[in-house]
Design a protein around this motif. Structure first.
Motif, short mmCIF file in Angstrom:
data_model
loop_
_atom_site.label_atom_id
_atom_site.label_comp_id
_atom_site.label_asym_id
_atom_site.label_seq_id
_atom_site.Cartn_x
_atom_site.Cartn_y
_atom_site.Cartn_z
N GLY A 128 0.86 -1.18 0.00
CA GLY A 128 0.00 0.00 0.00
C GLY A 128 0.88 1.22 0.00
N PRO A 129 0.27 2.40 0.09
CA PRO A 129 1.06 3.63 0.07
C PRO A 129 2.19 3.57 1.10
CG PRO A 129 -1.27 4.14 0.00
CD PRO A 129 -1.17 2.66 0.20
N GLY A 130 3.39 3.98 0.69
CA GLY A 130 4.52 3.98 1.62
C GLY A 130 5.48 2.83 1.42
N VAL A 131 5.11 1.88 0.55
CA VAL A 131 6.04 0.77 0.29
C VAL A 131 6.08 0.48 -1.22
CG1 VAL A 131 4.39 -1.15 0.58
CG2 VAL A 131 6.79 -1.49 1.19
N LEU A 132 7.27 0.10 -1.68
CA LEU A 132 7.42 -0.20 -3.11
C LEU A 132 6.68 -1.50 -3.46
CD1 LEU A 132 9.35 1.08 -5.44
CD2 LEU A 132 10.55 -1.09 -5.22
N VAL A 133 5.98 -1.49 -4.60
CA VAL A 133 5.32 -2.70 -5.08
C VAL A 133 6.41 -3.65 -5.61
CG1 VAL A 133 3.74 -3.64 -6.81
CG2 VAL A 133 3.22 -1.44 -5.72
N PRO A 134 6.45 -4.90 -5.15
CA PRO A 134 7.44 -5.84 -5.67
C PRO A 134 7.32 -5.98 -7.19
CG PRO A 134 6.31 -6.79 -3.78
CD PRO A 134 5.60 -5.50 -4.11
N ARG A 135 8.45 -6.03 -7.87
CA ARG A 135 8.47 -6.09 -9.34
C ARG A 135 8.86 -7.48 -9.83
NH1 ARG A 135 7.17 -1.20 -8.13
NH2 ARG A 135 7.72 0.53 -9.51
N PRO A 136 8.34 -7.86 -11.00
CA PRO A 136 8.70 -9.18 -11.54
C PRO A 136 10.22 -9.33 -11.77
CG PRO A 136 7.07 -8.07 -12.96
CD PRO A 136 7.33 -7.16 -11.81
N GLU A 137 10.90 -8.23 -12.16
CA GLU A 137 12.36 -8.34 -12.39
C GLU A 137 13.08 -8.81 -11.13
OE1 GLU A 137 10.17 -5.87 -13.39
OE2 GLU A 137 11.55 -4.16 -13.31
N THR A 138 12.54 -8.39 -9.98
CA THR A 138 13.21 -8.71 -8.72
C THR A 138 13.17 -10.22 -8.44
OG1 THR A 138 12.59 -6.51 -7.98
CG2 THR A 138 13.30 -8.03 -6.26
N GLU A 139 12.22 -10.90 -9.08
CA GLU A 139 12.19 -12.36 -8.93
C GLU A 139 13.48 -12.99 -9.46
OE1 GLU A 139 8.55 -13.73 -10.74
OE2 GLU A 139 7.38 -13.13 -8.98
N LEU A 140 14.11 -12.32 -10.43
CA LEU A 140 15.37 -12.84 -10.98
C LEU A 140 16.44 -12.94 -9.89
CD1 LEU A 140 15.61 -10.80 -14.31
CD2 LEU A 140 15.06 -13.22 -14.08
N LEU A 141 16.41 -11.98 -8.97
CA LEU A 141 17.39 -11.99 -7.88
C LEU A 141 17.17 -13.23 -6.99
CD1 LEU A 141 18.29 -8.85 -5.73
CD2 LEU A 141 18.15 -11.13 -4.78
N VAL A 142 15.92 -13.47 -6.65
CA VAL A 142 15.62 -14.63 -5.79
C VAL A 142 15.94 -15.93 -6.53
CG1 VAL A 142 13.80 -15.84 -4.52
CG2 VAL A 142 13.84 -13.33 -4.55
N GLU A 143 15.59 -15.96 -7.83
CA GLU A 143 15.87 -17.17 -8.61
C GLU A 143 17.37 -17.45 -8.69
OE1 GLU A 143 13.78 -16.24 -12.18
OE2 GLU A 143 11.84 -16.73 -11.29
N GLU A 144 18.16 -16.37 -8.81
CA GLU A 144 19.62 -16.55 -8.87
C GLU A 144 20.13 -17.07 -7.53
OE1 GLU A 144 21.52 -16.78 -11.23
OE2 GLU A 144 23.53 -16.55 -10.42
N PHE A 145 19.59 -16.53 -6.45
CA PHE A 145 19.96 -17.03 -5.12
C PHE A 145 19.70 -18.55 -5.07
CE2 PHE A 145 19.44 -18.26 -0.81
CZ PHE A 145 20.27 -17.44 -0.06
N CYS A 146 18.53 -18.95 -5.53
CA CYS A 146 18.15 -20.37 -5.47
C CYS A 146 19.06 -21.23 -6.34
CB CYS A 146 16.70 -20.56 -5.90
SG CYS A 146 15.52 -19.80 -4.77
N ARG A 147 19.51 -20.65 -7.45
CA ARG A 147 20.41 -21.40 -8.33
C ARG A 147 21.77 -21.58 -7.65
NH1 ARG A 147 24.02 -21.19 -12.11
NH2 ARG A 147 24.54 -19.02 -11.67
N LEU A 148 22.21 -20.54 -6.95
CA LEU A 148 23.52 -20.61 -6.30
C LEU A 148 23.52 -21.50 -5.06
CD1 LEU A 148 24.42 -16.82 -6.64
CD2 LEU A 148 25.66 -18.71 -7.71
#
Ligand code: GLN
Length: 253
Positions: free
Chosen positions: A60-80
Motif C-alpha cells: 500500500g502507500p509507503g512501500v514499493l510494489v514488488p516487481r517481476p524483475e526482482t524475482e530474478l534476484l531470488v531465482e539466482e539465489f536459489c540457483r547458487l
C-alpha cells in the motif's frame, strides 16, 4: 478487469463464463476502485496485494510494489544454493515489503535472514507480511543500509536498493512517480548512491567467499563493476531481464 475480479472476489474462469455469479454488494467498491485507478494509483495499492514468487504480499502507500524483475534476484539465489536445507546467513538491505527476504526464507527454512529498511512504514508492511505468511526466520531491523548490522558477517548480502537517478523520477509513469515512495526509488544524482555505500561497506560484513547479489537499473552494470573492483570484488555473474537489460549481478571476491 483484474481490478474488478479482485474486488468482487471471483476467479477468472467464473468471471469470464457466460453467466458469472457476481455478488451485488461490491458495486460501490468497484466504482471507488475504478476512480482511484483512473487517477493512476497502482492497482496493487488499490487491492492491497501484490504477487511475488508465487506468494501474496500486502502492499500500500509507503512501500514499493514488488516487481517481476526482482524475482530474478531470488531465482539466482536459489540457483547458487541448490540445497534447500542449507542454512546461509543472509542480509537483505532495503527490504521494503520484505518480498526478497521472505521469498528466500520460505524456500530455505533453515536460513537465517536479517533485513533492514530505513522506512518504518515499509517495515510495518514487511512484519505484517512475515506474520501473514507464517515465516519466522527473518529478523527485520529499522535502519539505513548496513548501519544496523555492526559486527554481523553474512554468507550473502542481497539488495534491490533505490536506483533511479533523481532527475528521472518525474518522467516515470504516474503510478510510480506520483504514488510510490520517493525514498524507495531515488538513488541520488546518478542513481548509484546506495550501491556506493553498499559495496564499500560490504567487505566488513561478508564471510570469506561471501557473495553480494544486487538488482540494478538498466545500464548500470559497467559502473557497478568498476565500483566492485575498486572495493576488491569482481562481478562473477550477470542476469538479463526479459527486455535484455543486465538486471542482476552476483559479486564475489
Ligand atoms: N527490496 C524491496 C523490493 O524489492 C524494496 C526495494 C526498494 O525499496 N527499493 O521490492
Amino acid at each position: 478487469m483484474a481490478l474488478i475480479r479482485e474486488i468482487v472476489g471471483i476467479g477468472a474462469a467464473e468471471f469470464y463464463s457466460d453467466n458469472p455469479m457476481v455478488p451485488d454488494g461490491p458495486a460501490e467498491e468497484v466504482l471507488e476502485a475504478a476512480r482511484r485507478r483512473a487517477l493512476r494509483e497502482p492497482l496493487q495499492y488499490i487491492t492491497g496485494r501484490a504477487e511475488f514468487m508465487g506468494m501474496v504480499f500486502r502492499v500500500g502507500p509507503g512501500v514499493l510494489v514488488p516487481r517481476p524483475e526482482t524475482e530474478l534476484l531470488v531465482e539466482e539465489f536459489c540457483r547458487l544454493f541448490p540445497d534447500r536445507q542449507s542454512s546461509p546467513y543472509v542480509a537483505d538491505i532495503c527490504a521494503g515489503s520484505g518480498c526478497i527476504a521472505l521469498a528466500i526464507a520460505s524456500r530455505y527454512p533453515r536460513a537465517r535472514i536479517t533485513a533492514t529498511d530505513a522506512s518504518a512504514i515499509a517495515l510495518g508492511y514487511a512484519l505484517d507480511n512475515a506474520s501473514r505468511l507464517g515465516i519466522g526466520n527473518v529478523n527485520f531491523i529499522e535502519g539505513s543500509l548496513l548501519d544496523p548490522l555492526i559486527g554481523e558477517v553474512f554468507d550473502v548480502i542481497v539488495s534491490n536498493p533505490p536506483y533511479i537517478p533523481e532527475g528521472e523520477i518525474d518522467s516515470l509513469m504516474p503510478e510510480v512517480s506520483s504514488f510510490e515512495p520517493r525514498e524507495a526509488l531515488d538513488g541520488g544524482k546518478d542513481g548509484l548512491d546506495f550501491y556506493r555505500l553498499l559495496i564499500d561497506g560490504a567487505g566488513a560484513h561478508l564471510k570469506p567467499g561471501g557473495l553480494i547479489i544486487l538488482e540494478l537499473g538498466a545500464g548500470q552494470r559497467e559502473e557497478i563493476e568498476a565500483m566492485a573492483s575498486e572495493a576488491g570484488f569482481a562481478i562473477n555473474g550477470v542476469i538479463k531481464d526479459v527486455s535484455g537489460h543486465e538486471r542482476v549481478v552476483v559479486i564475489g571476491s
